[in-house]
Design an enzyme around this catalytic site. Structure first.
Site, PDB file in Angstrom:
ATOM      1  N   SER A  78      49.301 -16.421 -26.338  1.00  0.00           N
ATOM      2  CA  SER A  78      49.269 -15.674 -27.592  1.00  0.00           C
ATOM      3  C   SER A  78      50.625 -15.777 -28.292  1.00  0.00           C
ATOM      4  CB  SER A  78      48.846 -14.234 -27.323  1.00  0.00           C
ATOM      5  OG  SER A  78      48.495 -13.571 -28.518  1.00  0.00           O
ATOM      6  N   ASP A 122      37.926 -16.944 -30.977  1.00  0.00           N
ATOM      7  CA  ASP A 122      39.069 -16.051 -30.785  1.00  0.00           C
ATOM      8  C   ASP A 122      39.188 -15.131 -31.998  1.00  0.00           C
ATOM      9  OD1 ASP A 122      41.559 -14.842 -30.523  1.00  0.00           O
ATOM     10  OD2 ASP A 122      42.542 -16.654 -29.780  1.00  0.00           O
ATOM     11  N   HIS A 126      40.012 -14.265 -26.924  1.00  0.00           N
ATOM     12  CA  HIS A 126      41.466 -14.291 -26.946  1.00  0.00           C
ATOM     13  C   HIS A 126      41.994 -14.117 -25.525  1.00  0.00           C
ATOM     14  CE1 HIS A 126      45.385 -14.124 -28.805  1.00  0.00           C
ATOM     15  NE2 HIS A 126      45.683 -13.075 -28.063  1.00  0.00           N
TER      16      HIS A 126
END
Length: 314
Positions: A118, A244, A270
């Site tokens: 991320s 995502d 995600h």
């Protein structure tokens, strides 16, 4: 969200080191100690993540099973103790990545691999692209669920059901910022902070001005990794699920340098990528990461020591 909250995380025996940073602050790094001379896998966590995050525990457990070493450095303020300096961390923090990577390279005898998840994945990609061939001090890299286009990702997180993620982040970010104001009165506008209801407003008050950006628009543009994918020279996997919620599939870049593999599976969410019967298992992602390192080493150096087959291929 299921992998983060509903799947049991493997136990990992971490050893913590505190590093004094060049600016007088500190960074806490959690280590998994493997056999001397074996590879070390470095993992940069995501927004408000840590070595306790599900993806960190899953990857470090796989690393440990190989007899390798692992390291999870904590971005400023994410190790459980407030950091000292009038700053936090951000998606374009290539300088922080550079300092950490170089310090680990100097003390690592075997191969050094870097992964980022991320926000940490975006910061890692920024470093790889800005450093170009100088990033060759790592043998290969993987970025998972990186918000490659921060503006589009910010838009996605600012509406509808995705606001649940925004509220989750702000729930921990705001108390940290209030504590920072106690350290440094007047560092930013307290009322504007408390009124922030999405990441755009938060970044406008805190992240952008604290880290040298004009405002949120400037930060989200200049820090986005999509701009540097064509400059990366180290074998790198960019892994993003098309579903995502942090970055919808229609915004995923279609091109990068020859050193970059763009892998966009239809599902995975995600940093999810759970497999098996519900609630699922967390082992697919570590296998994919270590499998990429395996393939990258085989391509760059056919005579290199064989990597851990069990972890890479299951």
């Amino acid at each position: 969200m299921v992998p983060a909250v509903a799947i049991a995380k493997p136990a990992v025996a971490f050893r913590r080191e505190r590093w004094e940073a060049p600016d007088g602050d500190f960074v806490d790094v959690d280590f998994v100690d493997g056999k001397p001379g074996q590879p070390l896998v470095l993992l940069f966590h995501g927004l408000e993540g840590s070595s306790a995050s599900h993806y960190a525990r899953a990857l470090m457990a796989a690393v440990s099973a190989c007899g390798w070493s692992g390291a999870v450095p904590h971005f400023r303020g994410c190790s459980g103790e407030p950091n000292r300096a009038p700053r936090f961390y951000h998606s374009g923090d290539a300088n922080e990545v550079d300092w950490i990577v170089r310090r680990l390279r100097a003390r690592t005898q075997g191969r050094l691999y870097a992964a980022g998840v991320s926000l940490g994945g975006n910061a890692l990609l920024r470093w790889l692209g800005e450093s170009q061939s100088r990033a060759g001090i790592v043998d290969a890299a993987v970025a998972v669920s990186a918000p490659l286009d921060l503006a589009r990702g910010g838009e996605a997180l600012s509406s509808g059901v995705n606001m649940v993620y925004t509220r989750m982040f702000l729930k921990t970010l705001k108390p940290k910022c209030l504590a920072k104001l106690d350290q440094f009165p007047g560092l930013f506008d307290r009322d504007a902070l408390m009124n922030a209801r999405d990441l755009y407003a938060f970044d406008n008050v805190v992240t952008a001005p604290l880290h040298g950006y004009r405002d949120t628009d400037d930060y989200w543009d200049r820090a986005s990794a999509r701009h540097v994918l064509g400059d990366i020279a180290v074998p790198t996997l960019v892994l993003n699920a098309r579903n995502d919620p942090f970055l919808p599939g229609r915004y995923l870049p279609a091109s990068a340098s020859d050193a970059v593999t763009l892998e966009y599976p239809e599902h995975g969410g995600h940093v999810g990528f759970a497999v098996g019967n519900p609630p699922g298992r967390l082992d697919w992602l570590p296998r994919r990461i270590l499998g990429f390192f395996d393939a990258a080493v085989a391509t760059r150096a056919p005579d290199a020591d064989e990597l851990c087959e069990a972890a890479a291929h299951g």
